[in-house]
Design a protein around this motif. Structure first.
Motif, PDB file in Angstrom:
ATOM      1  N   SER A   1       0.507  -1.223  -0.187  1.00  0.00           N
ATOM      2  CA  SER A   1       0.046  -0.070   0.358  1.00  0.00           C
ATOM      3  C   SER A   1       0.704   1.051   0.057  1.00  0.00           C
ATOM      4  N   ALA A   2       1.812   1.613   0.718  1.00  0.00           N
ATOM      5  CA  ALA A   2       3.337   2.536  -0.034  1.00  0.00           C
ATOM      6  C   ALA A   2       3.711   2.481  -0.933  1.00  0.00           C
ATOM      7  N   GLN A   3       3.295   1.529  -2.231  1.00  0.00           N
ATOM      8  CA  GLN A   3       4.430   1.670  -2.431  1.00  0.00           C
ATOM      9  C   GLN A   3       3.528   1.893  -4.237  1.00  0.00           C
ATOM     10  N   PRO A   4       3.225   3.416  -4.138  1.00  0.00           N
ATOM     11  CA  PRO A   4       1.794   3.749  -5.333  1.00  0.00           C
ATOM     12  C   PRO A   4       3.524   4.132  -6.407  1.00  0.00           C
ATOM     13  N   SER A   5       3.101   3.993  -7.714  1.00  0.00           N
ATOM     14  CA  SER A   5       4.231   4.284  -9.027  1.00  0.00           C
ATOM     15  C   SER A   5       4.198   6.028  -8.677  1.00  0.00           C
ATOM     16  N   ALA A   6       5.245   6.444  -9.159  1.00  0.00           N
ATOM     17  CA  ALA A   6       5.352   8.074  -8.774  1.00  0.00           C
ATOM     18  C   ALA A   6       4.296   9.338  -9.484  1.00  0.00           C
ATOM     19  N   ALA A   7       4.066   8.704 -10.625  1.00  0.00           N
ATOM     20  CA  ALA A   7       3.328   9.341 -11.894  1.00  0.00           C
ATOM     21  C   ALA A   7       2.505   9.565 -11.593  1.00  0.00           C
ATOM     22  N   ALA A   8       1.696   8.136 -10.699  1.00  0.00           N
ATOM     23  CA  ALA A   8       0.275   7.915 -10.203  1.00  0.00           C
ATOM     24  C   ALA A   8      -0.142   8.653  -8.379  1.00  0.00           C
ATOM     25  N   ALA A   9       1.151   9.046  -7.669  1.00  0.00           N
ATOM     26  CA  ALA A   9       1.157   9.474  -6.756  1.00  0.00           C
ATOM     27  C   ALA A   9       1.184  11.406  -6.623  1.00  0.00           C
ATOM     28  N   THR A  10       1.670  11.367  -7.682  1.00  0.00           N
ATOM     29  CA  THR A  10       2.160  12.931  -8.013  1.00  0.00           C
ATOM     30  C   THR A  10       0.616  13.666  -8.315  1.00  0.00           C
ATOM     31  N   SER A  11      -0.253  13.204  -9.513  1.00  0.00           N
ATOM     32  CA  SER A  11      -1.665  13.349  -9.908  1.00  0.00           C
ATOM     33  C   SER A  11      -2.166  12.933  -9.241  1.00  0.00           C
ATOM     34  N   CYS A  12      -2.525  12.077  -8.754  1.00  0.00           N
ATOM     35  CA  CYS A  12      -3.521  11.991  -7.562  1.00  0.00           C
ATOM     36  C   CYS A  12      -3.468  12.898  -6.591  1.00  0.00           C
ATOM     37  N   TYR A  13      -2.118  13.041  -5.883  1.00  0.00           N
ATOM     38  CA  TYR A  13      -2.054  13.765  -4.639  1.00  0.00           C
ATOM     39  C   TYR A  13      -1.536  15.451  -4.897  1.00  0.00           C
ATOM     40  N   GLY A  14      -1.156  15.153  -5.647  1.00  0.00           N
ATOM     41  CA  GLY A  14      -1.056  16.608  -6.557  1.00  0.00           C
ATOM     42  C   GLY A  14      -2.664  17.384  -6.138  1.00  0.00           C
ATOM     43  N   GLY A  15      -3.831  17.167  -6.128  1.00  0.00           N
ATOM     44  CA  GLY A  15      -5.253  17.666  -6.540  1.00  0.00           C
ATOM     45  C   GLY A  15      -5.401  17.173  -4.837  1.00  0.00           C
ATOM     46  N   ALA A  16      -5.307  17.040  -3.898  1.00  0.00           N
ATOM     47  CA  ALA A  16      -5.567  17.036  -2.449  1.00  0.00           C
ATOM     48  C   ALA A  16      -6.179  18.290  -1.550  1.00  0.00           C
ATOM     49  N   LYS A  17      -6.990  17.959  -0.916  1.00  0.00           N
ATOM     50  CA  LYS A  17      -7.823  19.347  -0.303  1.00  0.00           C
ATOM     51  C   LYS A  17      -7.119  19.111   1.210  1.00  0.00           C
ATOM     52  N   THR A  18      -6.665  20.344   1.875  1.00  0.00           N
ATOM     53  CA  THR A  18      -6.445  20.467   2.971  1.00  0.00           C
ATOM     54  C   THR A  18      -7.659  20.548   4.152  1.00  0.00           C
ATOM     55  N   LEU A  19      -8.231  19.874   4.868  1.00  0.00           N
ATOM     56  CA  LEU A  19      -8.696  20.006   5.638  1.00  0.00           C
ATOM     57  C   LEU A  19      -7.865  20.715   7.516  1.00  0.00           C
ATOM     58  N   THR A  20      -8.933  20.492   8.637  1.00  0.00           N
ATOM     59  CA  THR A  20      -9.015  20.965   9.449  1.00  0.00           C
ATOM     60  C   THR A  20      -9.980  20.250  10.700  1.00  0.00           C
ATOM     61  N   TYR A  21      -9.243  19.396  11.401  1.00  0.00           N
ATOM     62  CA  TYR A  21     -10.515  18.538  12.185  1.00  0.00           C
ATOM     63  C   TYR A  21     -10.638  19.118  13.659  1.00  0.00           C
ATOM     64  N   HIS A  22     -11.246  19.578  14.397  1.00  0.00           N
ATOM     65  CA  HIS A  22     -10.863  20.442  15.355  1.00  0.00           C
ATOM     66  C   HIS A  22     -11.954  19.074  16.332  1.00  0.00           C
ATOM     67  N   TYR A  23     -10.976  18.959  17.294  1.00  0.00           N
ATOM     68  CA  TYR A  23     -11.972  17.492  18.480  1.00  0.00           C
ATOM     69  C   TYR A  23     -13.227  18.484  18.329  1.00  0.00           C
ATOM     70  N   GLN A  24     -13.815  16.772  18.794  1.00  0.00           N
ATOM     71  CA  GLN A  24     -15.375  16.694  19.323  1.00  0.00           C
ATOM     72  C   GLN A  24     -16.034  15.179  19.771  1.00  0.00           C
ATOM     73  N   ALA A  25     -16.512  15.734  20.354  1.00  0.00           N
ATOM     74  CA  ALA A  25     -17.191  13.699  21.098  1.00  0.00           C
ATOM     75  C   ALA A  25     -18.078  13.228  20.022  1.00  0.00           C
ATOM     76  N   ALA A  26     -18.097  14.081  18.426  1.00  0.00           N
ATOM     77  CA  ALA A  26     -19.213  12.703  18.101  1.00  0.00           C
ATOM     78  C   ALA A  26     -18.109  12.110  16.700  1.00  0.00           C
ATOM     79  N   ALA A  27     -18.321  12.075  15.719  1.00  0.00           N
ATOM     80  CA  ALA A  27     -17.858  12.024  14.059  1.00  0.00           C
ATOM     81  C   ALA A  27     -17.733  13.528  13.579  1.00  0.00           C
ATOM     82  N   LYS A  28     -16.944  13.838  13.146  1.00  0.00           N
ATOM     83  CA  LYS A  28     -17.620  14.962  12.125  1.00  0.00           C
ATOM     84  C   LYS A  28     -17.423  14.749  10.444  1.00  0.00           C
ATOM     85  N   GLU A  29     -18.734  14.938   9.577  1.00  0.00           N
ATOM     86  CA  GLU A  29     -18.360  14.830   8.059  1.00  0.00           C
ATOM     87  C   GLU A  29     -18.054  16.043   7.512  1.00  0.00           C
TER      88      GLU A  29
END
Length: 140
Positions: A26-54
């Motif tokens: 699972s830690a061995q993606p091809s370099a090209a696939a990893a670059t194109s996939c992770y290059g479009g990543a969204k950055t989010l922030t989780y703030h602690y709470q008791a229930a799950a957050k969607e």
């Protein structure tokens, strides 16, 4: 939440593989696939709470074959988030038999082999109380 024993076993197995010079599949993606996939990543922030957050609703793309997640943390080591994916057009339950998986700073899959155009939300909750304000990324 997964048990401490299960989590420790997974860490031990990964450490043994890495010590032997073998990265898990699972830690061995091809370099090209990893670059194109992770290059479009969204950055989010989780703030602690008791229930799950969607987060979402998001729609999968051809950029990634999986839904991936990693934490961006420069705080204390040992901070984790538990996550799952809900395919909202089909169910209100998490994938993987309604189970969460634990995620750290390395990219890991939350859902695998997801068809393009699939609508989903990412459901996240704290692994423990150390996860107060955690920035993370998803790539899909």
């Amino acid at each position: 939440m997964i048990s401490t024993r299960t989590f420790a076993s997974a860490l031990f197995t990964t450490a043994a593989l890495l010590a032997a010079g073998v990265a898990p599949a699972s830690a061995q993606p091809s370099a090209a696939a990893a670059t194109s996939c992770y290059g479009g990543a969204k950055t989010l922030t989780y703030h602690y709470q008791a229930a799950a957050k969607e987060y979402g609703t998001y729609t999968t793309t051809s950029r990634c074959n999986d839904i991936n997640m990693r934490l961006l943390t420069d705080g204390p080591q040992g901070i984790f988030l538990d996550a799952c994916v809900v395919f909202v057009d089909h169910t209100s339950k998490c994938n993987n038999d309604d189970a969460y998986t634990t995620h750290g700073t390395e990219w890991a899959t939350v859902a695998t082999d997801v068809k393009d155009g699939t609508h989903f939300v990412l459901r996240v909750h704290a692994y423990d109380i150390d996860a107060q304000n955690v920035t993370f990324q998803i790539a899909y």
